[in-house]
Design an enzyme around this catalytic site. Structure first.
Site, short mmCIF file in Angstrom:
data_model
loop_
_atom_site.label_atom_id
_atom_site.label_comp_id
_atom_site.label_asym_id
_atom_site.label_seq_id
_atom_site.Cartn_x
_atom_site.Cartn_y
_atom_site.Cartn_z
N HIS A 18 -17.22 0.39 53.46
CA HIS A 18 -16.63 -0.08 54.71
C HIS A 18 -16.25 1.07 55.62
O HIS A 18 -15.67 0.85 56.68
CB HIS A 18 -15.40 -0.95 54.42
CG HIS A 18 -15.73 -2.17 53.61
ND1 HIS A 18 -16.06 -3.37 54.18
CD2 HIS A 18 -15.85 -2.35 52.28
CE1 HIS A 18 -16.34 -4.25 53.23
NE2 HIS A 18 -16.21 -3.65 52.06
N ASN A 27 -18.62 -4.38 59.77
CA ASN A 27 -17.29 -4.73 60.32
C ASN A 27 -16.48 -3.48 60.67
O ASN A 27 -15.38 -3.28 60.19
CB ASN A 27 -16.50 -5.60 59.33
CG ASN A 27 -16.27 -4.90 58.01
OD1 ASN A 27 -17.03 -4.02 57.62
ND2 ASN A 27 -15.23 -5.27 57.30
N ASP A 71 -17.93 -0.62 47.16
CA ASP A 71 -17.11 -1.44 48.05
C ASP A 71 -15.96 -0.60 48.61
O ASP A 71 -14.84 -1.08 48.81
CB ASP A 71 -16.57 -2.68 47.34
CG ASP A 71 -16.17 -3.79 48.34
OD1 ASP A 71 -16.71 -3.78 49.45
OD2 ASP A 71 -15.32 -4.61 47.99
#
Lengths: 325, 414
Positions: B63, B83, B294
């Site tokens: 991320h 995102n 992740d």
């Protein structure tokens, strides 16, 4: 007196209540629970006298910090503190700085700097009171956090049962209603199990949390089955937002199947005790004639026990401070 | 500009070779691989002392561009999730991210583009143009494309471009408001739960849509036993689906949330013990294709909140290799299987030229000691954030060097 399923071994400190805070019933041993109830017993008598206020905790400061609306619990804690001679200050959501974006831990630091001796807190998030307690030097009492725990409610319920039934051990106690979203149900399950009661839950499947039977309870969906031979029935309040469509089709239907009526109650023991943490929805979870049945309903007595139990908690948690172990 | 890596255990998961030898890097490319390679004049010689030399890790779900952390974890290519502060849903944003990462001093960064415009789940995003600019796959990141018609169109359309769709395996409406595994612990702590069924339903529906459209679907993170079984069943039927999981799902179960520990808050949530064991078995038998970090750095400000309000995520880049190797050391997963899941399978799924030791390919390498014991200490992390539930946990397997395009970006003594 009651016999308890676990051995009553004095905790290593020798204190009957070796906890700094009262965050929940989970993990509390029967000795500590019994101790709080015994102390509360004394305050029941005090509260029935004309002169109700003592100077037991005079000079100490109690802050009630409520991030969720409450009238009865907040008032109960305030009265409890005042009767012990404490300086009590209450703060509710509207006036708190959480609305201004302050984090809970900043609020904790701010309050801590004011040197309170007891902080009573309610919050909409499970675990929030525990988080705050990690930053406070004083004793913290959980007045309800999310769906997690509401320990003083369970204690006042226990005191009510003990006074009415003589003991908690061996009683068949039914908790009925919205178990899934209820902190009252959780604290009661832990306390009643610890004290050796037989706990049954009755609720529609939509209002039961997953794997709840693993908390050591018997689960029923039908009132007639769950109430069979019950000594005590605790009804839970059904929150407005659960009523229409999402969890239940309608109030009418809920009352038909899970509302406590005289007829449904007929399969319980003759001397069954009916309890409700309030505020009640008459005609939703409980019929008026059941709630108002003076022989069976302990609902007002619960409120009275609430003040005594909270006085006991404030007293016991400040004993170290007062040099009165 | 040449470097000769001598005395290495050369493992290439892309063709499952595991031999002792040397590897020569010239001009950023793998020039030669074999035994007793003679160093060209002026070449730097690095004695690997028997350590494993493999292609660098392709971390398929991160991320954040956290280059230093990635390099310290043996990661040479980071696949960035869309995102970001500026949502990656147009070719311009993709291009900017690609260009910024090609400065020669950081790991490679390839973004995944949003699968639907604004990740709103309603209209297919500009997949073709984003792909031209360097987006390697398309996903709505932490929410599923829930409308089946939109998902069908997405798969049909992306099929034309040969673009991989990555689905977040969670039915939104079943998961509504939840953040913990629905089970005993969530019930006791009073946490809103997400049932494992939310994962299975999404996987099974998308397997059907993959079958209907003929386009592959990759599931970003699988967390439950039922999820693994659903993927296994679909694969047995010849449906083109693949999936990934992250090390925390192999190492922890929902008990990690005990005491309302926000560092164990991740989405999908840590599940039960039988789920954890089923995920390890799924990695071992190839049902789970890819291991991802992740990686999701979160500051204390958003973690030190009541559990329900706290941000989800774990900072995972620096612990990805060691934690994945823990299931190798416990004898449950083969080393080659683990390395394929970290390195070559993601490269193949994303059609990247990395993840291999073939001659002539870019020299994106990691050198590590698979046995070396060390202790995870968040204070030593290169990442700016320290949100790991593995602080102070002892592990085995440590990165010694990370090389991107022939250049050493990370190295440590001993």
């Amino acid at each position: 007196m009651a016999s308890y399923p676990r051995a009553e071994i004095s905790p290593p400190s020798g204190s009957l209540f070796p906890h700094k805070h009262l965050l929940g019933i989970w993990g509390m041993d029967p000795t500590s629970i019994k101790h709080l109830l015994d102390v509360a017993e004394k305050y029941v008598d005090q509260n029935r006298q004309a002169k109700k206020t003592t100077s037991t905790c005079a000079g100490l400061t109690q802050i009630n910090l409520f991030f969720e609306n409450s009238t009865r619990t907040l008032m109960s804690f305030e009265i409890a503190g005042k009767r012990l001679g404490m300086d009590t200050i209450s703060m509710s959501t509207g006036s708190s700085s959480i609305k201004k974006g302050e984090t809970l831990l900043d609020t904790a630091a701010t309050l801590n700097a004011m040197h309170p001796d007891v902080l009573v807190m309610r919050h909409a998030d499970s675990g929030a009171v525990k988080l705050l307690s990690e930053k406070m030097d004083c004793a913290v009492i959980n007045a309800g956090d999310g769906r997690s725990e509401h320990p003083t409610q369970a204690l006042l319920d226990a005191l009510t049962i003990r006074r009415r039934k003589g003991q908690i051990h061996g009683q068949t106690i039914v908790i009925s209603g919205d178990i899934a979203h209820s902190r009252v149900a959780r604290s009661n399950i832990y306390l009643l199990n610890a004290m050796g009661a037989r706990v049954r839950l009755i609720a529609p499947p939509t209002l039961l949390p997953a794997d709840v039977e693993r908390l050591g309870v018997e689960v029923y969906h039908r009132m007639d089955e769950g109430l069979e031979g019950a000594d005590v029935v605790m009804m839970l309040r059904l929150q407005q937002e659960r009523m229409n469509g999402a969890f239940l089709p309608s109030l009418r239907e809920y009352y038909r199947f899970w509302g406590l009526t005289k007829e449904k109650l007929s399969v319980a023991k003759d001397d069954v005790l009916v309890m409700h943490p309030g505020p009640m929805n008459r005609g939703v979870e409980i019929a008026s004639d059941v709630a108002d049945d003076l022989d069976r309903s302990a609902i007002e007595e619960q409120v009275e026990m609430g003040v005594a139990v909270r006085m006991a908690c404030l007293d016991v948690l400040t004993r170290g401070l007062r040099g009165d172990e | 500009m040449a470097t000769l890596y001598k005395n290495a255990r050369l493992i290439d998961p892309s063709n499952e070779t595991d031999v002792k030898g040397d590897l020569l890097v010239e001009n950023g490319l793998i020039a030669e691989i074999g035994e007793n390679i003679t160093a060209p004049e002026g070449a730097e010689i690095v004695d690997c002392k028997g350590r494993i030399l493999s292609p660098g890790i392709i971390d398929m779900r991160s991320h954040s561009v956290d280059s230093a952390a990635a390099a310290a974890g043996g990661i040479t290519t980071v696949i960035l999730q869309p995102n970001q502060t500026t949502l990656i849903d147009s070719d311009a944003v993709v291009e900017r991210i690609r260009r910024r990462s090609e400065d020669g001093n950081s790991v490679r960064v390839y973004p995944m583009g949003a699968a639907t415009q604004g990740m709103a789940g309603e209209q297919v995003a500009e997949i073709g143009q984003m792909q031209e600019s360097g987006a390697v796959a398309f996903t709505d990141c932490n929410k599923a494309v829930s409308n089946p018609l939109v998902m069908r169109r997405l798969l049909e359309y992306s099929g034309y471009f040969g673009a991989l769709i990555v689905q977040y395996a969670q039915d939104d409406s079943l998961a509504a408001g939840g953040f913990a595994h629905e089970g005993e612990l969530a019930t006791r702590l009073g946490l809103a739960g997400i049932p494992a069924a939310a994962e299975v339903i999404q996987i099974e529906r998308d397997a059907r849509l993959s079958e209907l459209t003929g386009s592959p679907v990759h599931f970003a993170l699988v967390s439950s036993r039922e999820g693994v079984e659903a993927v296994r069943r679909a694969k047995a039927q010849g449906i083109k689906i693949t999936c990934a999981t992250a090390p925390h799902y192999l190492m922890l179960n929902d008990n990690a949330l005990e005491g309302y520990r926000t560092f164990a808050k991740v989405l999908p949530p840590l599940r039960g013990e039988e789920d954890r064991l089923a995920l390890i078995a799924g990695l071992a038998d190839g049902t789970i294709d890819v291991m991802v970090s992740d990686h999701n750095p979160k500051s204390a400000d958003v973690k030190r909140l009541p559990l329900g309000q706290a941000a989800a995520g774990i900072v995972g880049a620096e612990t990805l290799l060691a934690l994945t190797l823990s299931v190798v050391h416990s004898g449950k997963v083969e080393l080659m299987t683990a390395l394929k899941a970290l390195i070559s399978t993601p490269a193949q799924l994303l059609k990247l030229p990395y993840g291999t030791l073939k001659k002539g390919t870019p020299a994106d390498l990691m050198i590590f000691d698979a046995e070396k014991p060390w202790r995870i200490l968040s204070e030593d992390f290169k990442s700016v954030a320290k949100n790991t539930p593995f602080d102070t946990v002892p592990v085995q397997g440590q990165v010694w060097r990370t090389i991107v395009g022939g250049k050493t970006l990370f190295s440590q003594e001993a």
